[in-house]
Design a protein around this motif. Structure first.
Motif, PDB file in Angstrom:
ATOM      1  N   MET A 126       0.844  -1.367   0.001  1.00 47.08           N
ATOM      2  CA  MET A 126      -0.038  -0.031   0.024  1.00 47.08           C
ATOM      3  C   MET A 126       0.844   1.247   0.144  1.00 47.08           C
ATOM      4  O   MET A 126       2.041   1.277   0.443  1.00 47.08           O
ATOM      5  N   THR A 127       0.318   2.268  -0.459  1.00 41.45           N
ATOM      6  CA  THR A 127       1.201   3.466  -0.527  1.00 41.45           C
ATOM      7  C   THR A 127       0.368   4.409   0.219  1.00 41.45           C
ATOM      8  O   THR A 127      -0.902   4.617  -0.007  1.00 41.45           O
ATOM      9  N   ILE A 128       1.065   5.230   1.015  1.00 42.96           N
ATOM     10  CA  ILE A 128       0.479   6.434   1.727  1.00 42.96           C
ATOM     11  C   ILE A 128       1.125   7.549   1.369  1.00 42.96           C
ATOM     12  O   ILE A 128       2.510   7.549   1.479  1.00 42.96           O
ATOM     13  N   LYS A 129       0.428   8.659   1.045  1.00 38.21           N
ATOM     14  CA  LYS A 129       0.978  10.060   0.347  1.00 38.21           C
ATOM     15  C   LYS A 129       0.221  10.978   1.320  1.00 38.21           C
ATOM     16  O   LYS A 129      -0.892  11.133   1.936  1.00 38.21           O
ATOM     17  N   ALA A 130       1.127  11.970   1.933  1.00 43.29           N
ATOM     18  CA  ALA A 130       0.887  12.984   2.550  1.00 43.29           C
ATOM     19  C   ALA A 130       0.283  14.071   1.995  1.00 43.29           C
ATOM     20  O   ALA A 130       0.611  14.197   0.560  1.00 43.29           O
ATOM     21  N   LEU A 131      -1.059  14.733   2.304  1.00 37.25           N
ATOM     22  CA  LEU A 131      -1.730  15.749   1.686  1.00 37.25           C
ATOM     23  C   LEU A 131      -1.617  16.915   2.433  1.00 37.25           C
ATOM     24  O   LEU A 131      -1.249  17.012   3.591  1.00 37.25           O
ATOM     25  N   GLU A 132      -2.373  17.787   1.938  1.00 39.37           N
ATOM     26  CA  GLU A 132      -2.378  19.217   2.598  1.00 39.37           C
ATOM     27  C   GLU A 132      -3.117  18.936   3.684  1.00 39.37           C
ATOM     28  O   GLU A 132      -4.206  18.521   3.877  1.00 39.37           O
ATOM     29  N   GLY A 133      -2.796  19.792   4.828  1.00 40.86           N
ATOM     30  CA  GLY A 133      -3.370  19.828   5.984  1.00 40.86           C
ATOM     31  C   GLY A 133      -3.213  18.539   7.029  1.00 40.86           C
ATOM     32  O   GLY A 133      -3.746  18.471   8.111  1.00 40.86           O
ATOM     33  N   GLY A 134      -2.111  17.640   6.634  1.00 42.54           N
ATOM     34  CA  GLY A 134      -2.007  16.638   7.607  1.00 42.54           C
ATOM     35  C   GLY A 134      -2.687  15.326   7.120  1.00 42.54           C
ATOM     36  O   GLY A 134      -2.620  14.311   7.653  1.00 42.54           O
ATOM     37  N   ASN A 135      -3.774  15.590   5.985  1.00 43.35           N
ATOM     38  CA  ASN A 135      -4.360  14.553   5.783  1.00 43.35           C
ATOM     39  C   ASN A 135      -3.469  13.444   5.021  1.00 43.35           C
ATOM     40  O   ASN A 135      -2.415  13.886   4.505  1.00 43.35           O
ATOM     41  N   LEU A 136      -3.714  12.175   4.963  1.00 45.43           N
ATOM     42  CA  LEU A 136      -3.227  10.963   4.236  1.00 45.43           C
ATOM     43  C   LEU A 136      -4.145  10.440   3.225  1.00 45.43           C
ATOM     44  O   LEU A 136      -5.323  10.237   3.436  1.00 45.43           O
ATOM     45  N   GLN A 137      -3.555  10.069   1.901  1.00 45.04           N
ATOM     46  CA  GLN A 137      -4.248   9.378   0.959  1.00 45.04           C
ATOM     47  C   GLN A 137      -3.452   8.008   1.110  1.00 45.04           C
ATOM     48  O   GLN A 137      -2.157   7.748   1.118  1.00 45.04           O
ATOM     49  N   VAL A 138      -4.354   6.926   1.230  1.00 39.29           N
ATOM     50  CA  VAL A 138      -3.887   5.622   1.295  1.00 39.29           C
ATOM     51  C   VAL A 138      -4.404   4.958  -0.003  1.00 39.29           C
ATOM     52  O   VAL A 138      -5.667   4.732  -0.318  1.00 39.29           O
ATOM     53  N   LYS A 139      -3.512   4.313  -0.775  1.00 37.42           N
ATOM     54  CA  LYS A 139      -4.024   3.446  -1.961  1.00 37.42           C
ATOM     55  C   LYS A 139      -3.658   1.973  -1.753  1.00 37.42           C
ATOM     56  O   LYS A 139      -2.410   1.850  -1.179  1.00 37.42           O
ATOM     57  N   PHE A 140      -4.358   0.982  -1.962  1.00 38.94           N
ATOM     58  CA  PHE A 140      -3.890  -0.400  -1.793  1.00 38.94           C
ATOM     59  C   PHE A 140      -4.569  -1.035  -2.830  1.00 38.94           C
ATOM     60  O   PHE A 140      -5.779  -0.841  -3.320  1.00 38.94           O
ATOM     61  N   THR A 141      -4.256  -2.405  -3.016  1.00 39.26           N
ATOM     62  CA  THR A 141      -4.682  -3.500  -3.725  1.00 39.26           C
ATOM     63  C   THR A 141      -4.858  -4.813  -3.266  1.00 39.26           C
ATOM     64  O   THR A 141      -3.914  -5.200  -2.440  1.00 39.26           O
ATOM     65  N   PHE A 142      -6.000  -5.679  -3.314  1.00 36.20           N
ATOM     66  CA  PHE A 142      -6.157  -6.904  -2.595  1.00 36.20           C
ATOM     67  C   PHE A 142      -6.556  -7.963  -3.911  1.00 36.20           C
ATOM     68  O   PHE A 142      -7.363  -7.483  -4.724  1.00 36.20           O
ATOM     69  N   LEU A 143      -6.091  -9.334  -3.854  1.00 36.54           N
ATOM     70  CA  LEU A 143      -6.391 -10.012  -4.771  1.00 36.54           C
ATOM     71  C   LEU A 143      -7.422 -11.289  -3.793  1.00 36.54           C
ATOM     72  O   LEU A 143      -6.642 -11.690  -2.868  1.00 36.54           O
TER      73      LEU A 143
END
Length: 180
Positions: free
Chosen positions: A61-78
């Motif tokens: 999974m990838t966690i990316k910092a966004l403006e204001g301290g928010n985090l974007q989380v992207k992940f994939t499952f099979l």
């Protein structure tokens, strides 16, 4: 289904009350949780059908910092031969380890493990009208660290989840061709 996958992935994500736990350290403001993470283990207060089938594989999974301290989380499952991609934004709260999802209706705590390079994600929310709590162990590399797994099991017990039901998914770097 999307909410179930999100909760599985983020706690992926793991579930807990907002109060602090004396035996588990809280995340400091300056700790960086961005980058690539691997879901190493998960536990829940409810049975998740796909976990007992043994047909769950996870990609990093990838966690990316966004403006204001928010985090974007992207992940994939099979799951059962089908790749499922998920993405969500964790909204920062005034507590360093606490984030909310879905307009504040669900809560995620990011707690450092006692083992360096590992975190425990606690998730608490409601899926299809049912309350759900999950705990997830994530780490910077795909290999299982026995010490981190033991720390995770202790944290799971401290939250009243069944440490005997810890599920360790299969790691994959990418989704196989033709499984989307």
């Amino acid at each position: 289904m999307k909410a179930l996958l999100l909760s599985f992935g983020l706690g992926l994500l793991a579930a807990l009350q907002a109060q602090a736990i004396p035996t588990i350290p809280t995340m400091e403001e300056d700790q960086d949780v961005t980058g690539i993470w691997y879901l190493k283990a998960t536990a829940s207060d409810k049975k998740i059908p796909h976990m007992k089938l043994g047909s769950v594989s996870v990609m990093p999974m990838t966690i990316k910092a966004l403006e204001g301290g928010n985090l974007q989380v992207k992940f994939t499952f099979l799951i059962a031969g089908q790749c499922r991609e998920m993405s969500t934004v964790l909204e920062k709260t005034d507590q360093p380890d606490k984030y909310t999802l879905y307009e504040g209706k669900q809560v995620l705590h990011i707690i450092p493990s006692e083992v360096e390079g590992h975190y425990i994600f606690y998730y608490e929310g409601s899926i299809h009208g049912h309350r759900l709590q999950m705990a997830n162990l994530v780490g910077r590399d795909p290999d299982i660290n026995q010490e981190a797994l033991e720390d995770f099991q202790n944290a799971v017990r401290a939250r009243g989840l069944n440490a005997e039901n810890v599920f360790i998914p299969t790691q994959r770097e990418t989704c196989p061709l033709g499984s989307n």
